[in-house]
Design a protein around this motif. Structure first.
Motif, PDB file in Angstrom:
ATOM      1  N   LYS A   1      10.314  24.528 -58.923  1.00 21.36           N
ATOM      2  CA  LYS A   1      11.675  24.802 -59.371  1.00 21.36           C
ATOM      3  C   LYS A   1      12.580  24.597 -58.167  1.00 21.36           C
ATOM      4  O   LYS A   1      12.318  25.179 -57.108  1.00 21.36           O
ATOM      5  CB  LYS A   1      11.733  26.252 -59.880  1.00 21.36           C
ATOM      6  CG  LYS A   1      13.047  26.640 -60.437  1.00 21.36           C
ATOM      7  CD  LYS A   1      12.979  28.038 -61.019  1.00 21.36           C
ATOM      8  CE  LYS A   1      14.382  28.557 -61.177  1.00 21.36           C
ATOM      9  NZ  LYS A   1      14.486  29.983 -61.038  1.00 21.36           N
ATOM     10  N   TRP A   2      13.617  23.785 -58.310  1.00 20.63           N
ATOM     11  CA  TRP A   2      14.447  23.416 -57.161  1.00 20.63           C
ATOM     12  C   TRP A   2      15.013  24.651 -56.449  1.00 20.63           C
ATOM     13  O   TRP A   2      15.440  25.570 -57.117  1.00 20.63           O
ATOM     14  CB  TRP A   2      15.599  22.522 -57.648  1.00 20.63           C
ATOM     15  CG  TRP A   2      16.335  21.898 -56.518  1.00 20.63           C
ATOM     16  CD1 TRP A   2      16.044  20.722 -55.887  1.00 20.63           C
ATOM     17  CD2 TRP A   2      17.489  22.431 -55.871  1.00 20.63           C
ATOM     18  NE1 TRP A   2      16.944  20.506 -54.883  1.00 20.63           N
ATOM     19  CE2 TRP A   2      17.840  21.535 -54.844  1.00 20.63           C
ATOM     20  CE3 TRP A   2      18.253  23.590 -56.026  1.00 20.63           C
ATOM     21  CZ2 TRP A   2      18.923  21.740 -54.000  1.00 20.63           C
ATOM     22  CZ3 TRP A   2      19.326  23.810 -55.184  1.00 20.63           C
ATOM     23  CH2 TRP A   2      19.657  22.895 -54.180  1.00 20.63           C
TER      24      TRP A   2
ATOM     25  N   GLY B   1      24.825  20.632 -66.178  1.00 16.50           N
ATOM     26  CA  GLY B   1      24.696  19.196 -66.431  1.00 16.50           C
ATOM     27  C   GLY B   1      23.255  18.833 -66.717  1.00 16.50           C
ATOM     28  O   GLY B   1      22.374  19.697 -66.808  1.00 16.50           O
ATOM     29  N   THR B   2      23.046  17.514 -66.851  1.00 17.19           N
ATOM     30  CA  THR B   2      21.702  17.006 -67.112  1.00 17.19           C
ATOM     31  C   THR B   2      21.146  16.428 -65.815  1.00 17.19           C
ATOM     32  O   THR B   2      21.839  15.669 -65.128  1.00 17.19           O
ATOM     33  CB  THR B   2      21.759  15.893 -68.188  1.00 17.19           C
ATOM     34  OG1 THR B   2      22.379  16.460 -69.342  1.00 17.19           O
ATOM     35  CG2 THR B   2      20.381  15.384 -68.543  1.00 17.19           C
TER      36      THR B   2
ATOM     37  N   ASP C   1       9.283  18.255 -63.329  1.00 19.69           N
ATOM     38  CA  ASP C   1       9.406  17.905 -64.732  1.00 19.69           C
ATOM     39  C   ASP C   1      10.780  18.321 -65.276  1.00 19.69           C
ATOM     40  O   ASP C   1      10.889  19.014 -66.290  1.00 19.69           O
ATOM     41  CB  ASP C   1       8.270  18.620 -65.516  1.00 19.69           C
ATOM     42  CG  ASP C   1       8.247  18.174 -66.968  1.00 19.69           C
ATOM     43  OD1 ASP C   1       8.723  17.058 -67.239  1.00 19.69           O
ATOM     44  OD2 ASP C   1       7.791  18.968 -67.823  1.00 19.69           O
ATOM     45  N   ILE C   2      11.816  17.897 -64.566  1.00 18.73           N
ATOM     46  CA  ILE C   2      13.150  18.415 -64.891  1.00 18.73           C
ATOM     47  C   ILE C   2      14.142  17.303 -65.240  1.00 18.73           C
ATOM     48  O   ILE C   2      15.219  17.568 -65.771  1.00 18.73           O
ATOM     49  CB  ILE C   2      13.664  19.280 -63.701  1.00 18.73           C
ATOM     50  CG1 ILE C   2      14.797  20.183 -64.137  1.00 18.73           C
ATOM     51  CG2 ILE C   2      14.044  18.415 -62.521  1.00 18.73           C
ATOM     52  CD1 ILE C   2      15.278  21.118 -63.075  1.00 18.73           C
TER      53      ILE C   2
ATOM     54  N   ILE D   1      17.015  26.505 -66.829  1.00 22.11           N
ATOM     55  CA  ILE D   1      17.066  25.523 -67.915  1.00 22.11           C
ATOM     56  C   ILE D   1      18.042  26.105 -68.955  1.00 22.11           C
ATOM     57  O   ILE D   1      17.904  27.262 -69.354  1.00 22.11           O
ATOM     58  CB  ILE D   1      15.682  25.305 -68.568  1.00 22.11           C
ATOM     59  CG1 ILE D   1      14.632  24.924 -67.515  1.00 22.11           C
ATOM     60  CG2 ILE D   1      15.750  24.296 -69.707  1.00 22.11           C
ATOM     61  CD1 ILE D   1      14.705  23.539 -66.967  1.00 22.11           C
ATOM     62  N   GLU D   2      19.043  25.282 -69.332  1.00 23.88           N
ATOM     63  CA  GLU D   2      20.089  25.821 -70.208  1.00 23.88           C
ATOM     64  C   GLU D   2      19.543  26.134 -71.591  1.00 23.88           C
ATOM     65  O   GLU D   2      18.836  25.318 -72.182  1.00 23.88           O
ATOM     66  CB  GLU D   2      21.234  24.813 -70.331  1.00 23.88           C
ATOM     67  CG  GLU D   2      22.559  25.455 -70.614  1.00 23.88           C
ATOM     68  CD  GLU D   2      23.703  24.436 -70.545  1.00 23.88           C
ATOM     69  OE1 GLU D   2      24.517  24.527 -69.616  1.00 23.88           O
ATOM     70  OE2 GLU D   2      23.752  23.553 -71.402  1.00 23.88           O
ATOM     71  N   ARG D   3      19.884  27.340 -72.069  1.00 21.43           N
ATOM     72  CA  ARG D   3      19.477  27.704 -73.435  1.00 21.43           C
ATOM     73  C   ARG D   3      20.505  27.123 -74.380  1.00 21.43           C
ATOM     74  O   ARG D   3      21.699  27.334 -74.205  1.00 21.43           O
ATOM     75  CB  ARG D   3      19.432  29.229 -73.577  1.00 21.43           C
ATOM     76  CG  ARG D   3      18.274  29.847 -72.832  1.00 21.43           C
ATOM     77  CD  ARG D   3      18.419  31.349 -72.781  1.00 21.43           C
ATOM     78  NE  ARG D   3      19.552  31.744 -71.944  1.00 21.43           N
ATOM     79  CZ  ARG D   3      19.452  31.975 -70.634  1.00 21.43           C
ATOM     80  NH1 ARG D   3      18.287  31.848 -70.029  1.00 21.43           N
ATOM     81  NH2 ARG D   3      20.503  32.334 -69.932  1.00 21.43           N
TER      82      ARG D   3
END
Ligand code: BTN
Length: 262
Positions: free
Chosen positions: A113-114, A230-231, A213-214, A259-261
């Motif tokens: 995770k960054w 953002g993406t 994996d993001i 991770i955006e819900r």
């Protein structure tokens, strides 16, 4: 389980990482001690390990839980002869190093995770804290601090992080030899550090993205009161996360990623 530091020293005589190993029963923080030794000219590859830390430090001024006899708390002194601006991939290389080692014990669900939290099945199993000192825009030294939750059981974690943290023991249901993990970590850090020194930045970014994996996911990054959304499109050359949002592509330089819900 006894931690035999002499065995570890003998094994690493010919390498960069582990050339000098300082072991303590308890320190405030292995990063603080490594910083002190580095300022006294400790050679590159010096490792400071403690059985326990009374003031283990995490990223963004957080505390790192460091009870005795259960986990690994270690810090490594690196002295790459490079401009300070070129060092930003080192934390990501360390993340890859740890992710590969954790995968040896429990394959499959290891994720980065960054910038460099290591998660297992979404729970944090390792934290990495890198601290750099510069001299005239060049790296003077970098301290790489690694904390791996090894033999903590669920009840050993404070209630506040019980659901979000995990350990090798929880995931494998076996007691794990900390010396074995330390040796694998040193060997793999040696490998990725040499890849970094010989111009392997692209390989580091590629491996990091594989574990993260993001790419293509919508995320939000929280840093104090600032939120970026953002993406993810990838990493730039410096290891910053690239986010494509309504205002174009932005760099993420610090913060916690979610991770955006939807
Ligand atoms: C984080 O995820 O916030 C980073 C945690 C880093 C913890 C390690 S334990 C060894 C070294 N000494 C410290 O005080 N911190 C790092």
């Amino acid at each position: 389980m006894e931690f035999n530091a002499d065995e570890l020293r003998a094994y690493f005589l010919t390498r960069i990482i582990g050339r000098r190993i300082e072991y303590y029963e308890e320190l405030e923080s292995t990063n603080t001690e490594a910083l002190r030794l580095a300022l006294e000219n400790a050679p590159e590859g010096t490792v400071v390990i403690a059985d326990a830390q009374s003031e283990g430090r995490g990223r963004l001024d957080r505390i790192w839980e460091s009870p005795p006899s259960l986990n690994l708390y270690l810090s490594v002194v690196l002295r790459p002869d490079i401009p300070a601006a070129s060092a930003s991939l080192i934390p990501l290389a360390v993340g890859v190093t740890v992710a590969e080692v954790i995968s040896k014990y429990c394959p499959g669900k290891v994720q980065l995770k960054w910038p460099n939290d290591v998660l297992f099945d979404g729970r944090k199993i390792c934290g990495i804290l890198t601290e750099m000192r510069t001299k005239a825009d060049r790296v003077h030294f970098i301290i790489v601090g690694i904390g791996v939750n090894i033999n903590m059981r669920k009840l050993d974690f404070p209630r506040a992080i019980r659901e979000t943290a995990t350990s090798l023991r929880i995931e494998t249901e076996c007691e794990i030899d900390r010396l074995d993990v330390a040796i694998r970590l040193f060997e793999n850090l040696e490998r990725w550090y040499r890849i970094f020194l010989s111009g392997g930045e692209a390989a580091i970014r590629e491996k990091w993205l594989q574990y993260a994996d993001i790419v293509g996911k919508r995320i939000e990054v929280v840093f104090g009161k600032t939120i970026q959304r953002g993406t993810v499109t990838g990493l730039d050359d410096s290891g910053a996360l690239l986010l494509e949002g309504e205002t174009g592509v932005q760099q993420v330089l610090a913060g916690d990623v979610y991770i955006e819900r939807l």
